[in-house]
Design a protein around this motif. Structure first.
Motif, PDB file in Angstrom:
ATOM      1  N   GLN A 105      -9.058   8.054  20.532  1.00 12.56           N
ATOM      2  CA  GLN A 105      -7.769   8.170  21.217  1.00 12.56           C
ATOM      3  C   GLN A 105      -6.744   7.336  20.466  1.00 12.56           C
ATOM      4  OE1 GLN A 105      -6.757   9.997  24.109  1.00 12.56           O
ATOM      5  NE2 GLN A 105      -4.910   9.436  23.030  1.00 12.56           N
TER       6      GLN A 105
ATOM      7  N   GLN B 139      -7.344  24.635  25.609  1.00  8.86           N
ATOM      8  CA  GLN B 139      -6.984  23.265  25.988  1.00  8.86           C
ATOM      9  C   GLN B 139      -8.039  22.705  26.935  1.00  8.86           C
ATOM     10  OE1 GLN B 139      -3.352  24.310  27.862  1.00  8.86           O
ATOM     11  NE2 GLN B 139      -2.309  24.849  25.948  1.00  8.86           N
ATOM     12  N   GLY B 140      -8.083  21.388  27.045  1.00  8.76           N
ATOM     13  CA  GLY B 140      -9.000  20.746  27.961  1.00  8.76           C
ATOM     14  C   GLY B 140      -8.341  20.459  29.299  1.00  8.76           C
ATOM     15  N   TYR B 141      -9.177  20.288  30.321  1.00  9.15           N
ATOM     16  CA  TYR B 141      -8.680  19.932  31.644  1.00  9.15           C
ATOM     17  C   TYR B 141      -9.638  18.925  32.264  1.00  9.15           C
ATOM     18  CZ  TYR B 141      -7.151  20.183  36.490  1.00  9.15           C
ATOM     19  OH  TYR B 141      -6.694  19.853  37.746  1.00  9.15           O
ATOM     20  N   VAL B 142      -9.092  17.794  32.695  1.00  6.82           N
ATOM     21  CA  VAL B 142      -9.881  16.752  33.346  1.00  6.82           C
ATOM     22  C   VAL B 142      -9.221  16.419  34.672  1.00  6.82           C
ATOM     23  CG1 VAL B 142     -10.672  14.354  33.218  1.00  6.82           C
ATOM     24  CG2 VAL B 142     -10.706  15.790  31.162  1.00  6.82           C
TER      25      VAL B 142
ATOM     26  N   GLY C  80     -14.962  16.505  34.228  1.00  7.31           N
ATOM     27  CA  GLY C  80     -14.548  17.376  33.134  1.00  7.31           C
ATOM     28  C   GLY C  80     -15.646  17.394  32.089  1.00  7.31           C
ATOM     29  N   THR C  81     -15.441  18.147  31.024  1.00 13.42           N
ATOM     30  CA  THR C  81     -16.453  18.170  29.975  1.00 13.42           C
ATOM     31  C   THR C  81     -16.596  16.777  29.363  1.00 13.42           C
ATOM     32  OG1 THR C  81     -14.909  18.701  28.186  1.00 13.42           O
ATOM     33  CG2 THR C  81     -15.855  20.565  29.432  1.00 13.42           C
TER      34      THR C  81
ATOM     35  N   ASP D 105     -13.979  15.873  26.692  1.00 13.13           N
ATOM     36  CA  ASP D 105     -12.629  15.659  27.212  1.00 13.13           C
ATOM     37  C   ASP D 105     -12.539  14.357  28.003  1.00 13.13           C
ATOM     38  OD1 ASP D 105     -11.772  18.019  26.079  1.00 13.13           O
ATOM     39  OD2 ASP D 105     -11.954  19.186  27.926  1.00 13.13           O
TER      40      ASP D 105
ATOM     41  N   VAL E  59      -2.329  14.323  25.244  1.00 14.98           N
ATOM     42  CA  VAL E  59      -2.724  14.403  26.648  1.00 14.98           C
ATOM     43  C   VAL E  59      -1.454  14.469  27.485  1.00 14.98           C
ATOM     44  CG1 VAL E  59      -3.892  13.230  28.576  1.00 14.98           C
ATOM     45  CG2 VAL E  59      -4.842  13.061  26.255  1.00 14.98           C
TER      46      VAL E  59
ATOM     47  N   ARG F  58     -12.330  11.381  25.664  1.00 19.27           N
ATOM     48  CA  ARG F  58     -11.003  11.211  25.073  1.00 19.27           C
ATOM     49  C   ARG F  58     -10.015  10.597  26.058  1.00 19.27           C
ATOM     50  NH1 ARG F  58      -9.028  16.721  22.785  1.00 19.27           N
ATOM     51  NH2 ARG F  58      -7.165  15.454  22.380  1.00 19.27           N
ATOM     52  N   CYS F  59     -10.169  10.903  27.337  1.00 21.94           N
ATOM     53  CA  CYS F  59      -9.243  10.389  28.346  1.00 21.94           C
ATOM     54  C   CYS F  59      -9.620   9.009  28.851  1.00 21.94           C
ATOM     55  CB  CYS F  59      -9.191  11.349  29.536  1.00 21.94           C
ATOM     56  SG  CYS F  59      -8.429  12.936  29.181  1.00 21.94           S
TER      57      CYS F  59
ATOM     58  N   ILE G 192      -5.176  17.974  26.176  1.00 21.82           N
ATOM     59  CA  ILE G 192      -5.828  17.866  27.482  1.00 21.82           C
ATOM     60  C   ILE G 192      -4.790  17.653  28.580  1.00 21.82           C
ATOM     61  CG2 ILE G 192      -7.427  16.496  28.896  1.00 21.82           C
ATOM     62  CD1 ILE G 192      -8.870  15.728  26.315  1.00 21.82           C
TER      63      ILE G 192
END
Length: 330
Positions: free
Chosen positions: A20, A140-143, A165-166, A169, A81, A172-173, A116
């Protein structure tokens, strides 16, 4: 069955810059009391936060907090993000996908591939599933990362964050989430699970507030000091955070928002919809829904959900004892 794991942000402070980047652009949508405190904490932690607002008159205040305010949704398109902290499902959907009927554009359609959407709002599970599908369709990712805590807790970085979320992802968050809260709970890959936990947690809080309000009203109507009752109960059988914090607020008649009654009602309705879908009766929550509607009808919409104590007092015929005090600041 959910398999929850708890994590301390301190334990993950070694996350690499490659995971990140410190100076990558972080978008933020939803600059209310909670969102502003959260975005300011990200900026204080060295993040480059692009704060999207619709009202230009808020730009100077946000800039003074170290944010980079903008009224152009296009400024979010190259963010790594985008965090949303919005009041309800419709607001999140509009921010992400825009509204064709009024010609507004959301950030999802042109957010870069691999970016994301970190959704920290309290929304329904159906909306969470839809957001996850649509972002995946755009590569795109979703968290989902709804929070437990009020604006004071947000400012102090004392939020509890429930994340789903995955794995990639979420990883990364996680450094961003660590800048916002005191503890993170990872509950799996399905974003809807995080939102279900948040809704049910809010329902437990709402029913707790209702019972605190009713018992305090009874003690007060008998001419006794309800602080004595709350002190005894919170130092014996009910020593948890909710009873201690909100019991004292109800006794002191402090009802300035946190979670205003219309937003609490929104959460109650979402939880009851989840219960109906699963054929699970929730009669106590139905009572709280009606109490919230009554409070709003009586003109208390601008008060915190601790005003369930005020509503209980009014029902007991002792509203005059609270005259002029319901909006007193915390």
């Amino acid at each position: 069955m959910l398999e929850a794991k708890s994590h301390s942000p301190v334990a993950h402070s070694g996350t690499s810059a490659a995971t990140q980047p410190e100076q990558s652009k972080i978008g933020f949508v939803g600059l209310g009391h909670m969102g502003t405190a959260m975005a300011a904490n990200l900026a204080a932690a060295g993040r480059r936060v692009i704060a999207y607002v619709r009202r230009p008159n808020r730009m100077d205040k946000l800039a003074a907090l170290g944010l980079r305010p903008t009224t152009e949704i296009t400024d979010l398109f190259d963010c790594e993000v985008v965090i949303s902290m919005l009041p309800d499902d419709d607001a999140v959907l509009e921010a992400a996908f825009g509204r064709a009927d009024v010609g507004t554009e959301g950030f999802a359609a042109r957010l870069r591939r691999g970016a994301i959407h970190l959704s920290m709002s309290t929304i329904g599970t159906g909306t969470a599933c839809y957001l996850a599908r649509e972002h995946a369709r755009h590569s795109q990712g979703y968290v989902a990362a709804p929070v437990f805590g009020n604006p004071d807790a947000a400012q102090a970085r004392q939020l509890f964050v429930v994340v789903a979320g995955t794995t990639a992802d979420v990883e990364r968050c996680r450094p961003l989430i660590g800048n916002l809260g005191q503890r993170t709970f990872i509950v799996g890959a399905d974003p809807a699970h995080a939102n279900l936990i948040k809704l049910l947690g809010n329902m437990m809080m709402a029913t707790t507030l209702e019972m605190l309000g009713e018992t305090v009203a009874l003690f007060r109507k008998r001419g006794l000091d309800p602080q004595l009752f709350v002190d005894i109960l919170t130092n014996t059988m009910f020593g948890g955070r909710a009873h201690r914090l909100y019991g004292d607020k109800i006794v002191a008649q402090r009802y300035a928002p946190g979670l205003a009654l219309p937003l609490a009602l929104k959460d109650v309705r979402l939880a009851l919809a989840e219960a109906e879908d699963a054929a699970v009766p929730m009669p106590s929550v139905s009572v709280v829904r009606d109490r919230l509607i009554a409070g709003i009808a009586r003109g208390h919409a601008d008060l915190d959900w601790t005003a369930l104590g005020l509503i209980a007092a009014e029902e007991a015929g002792i509203e005059s004892a609270l005259s002029g005090m319901k909006g007193r600041a915390t």
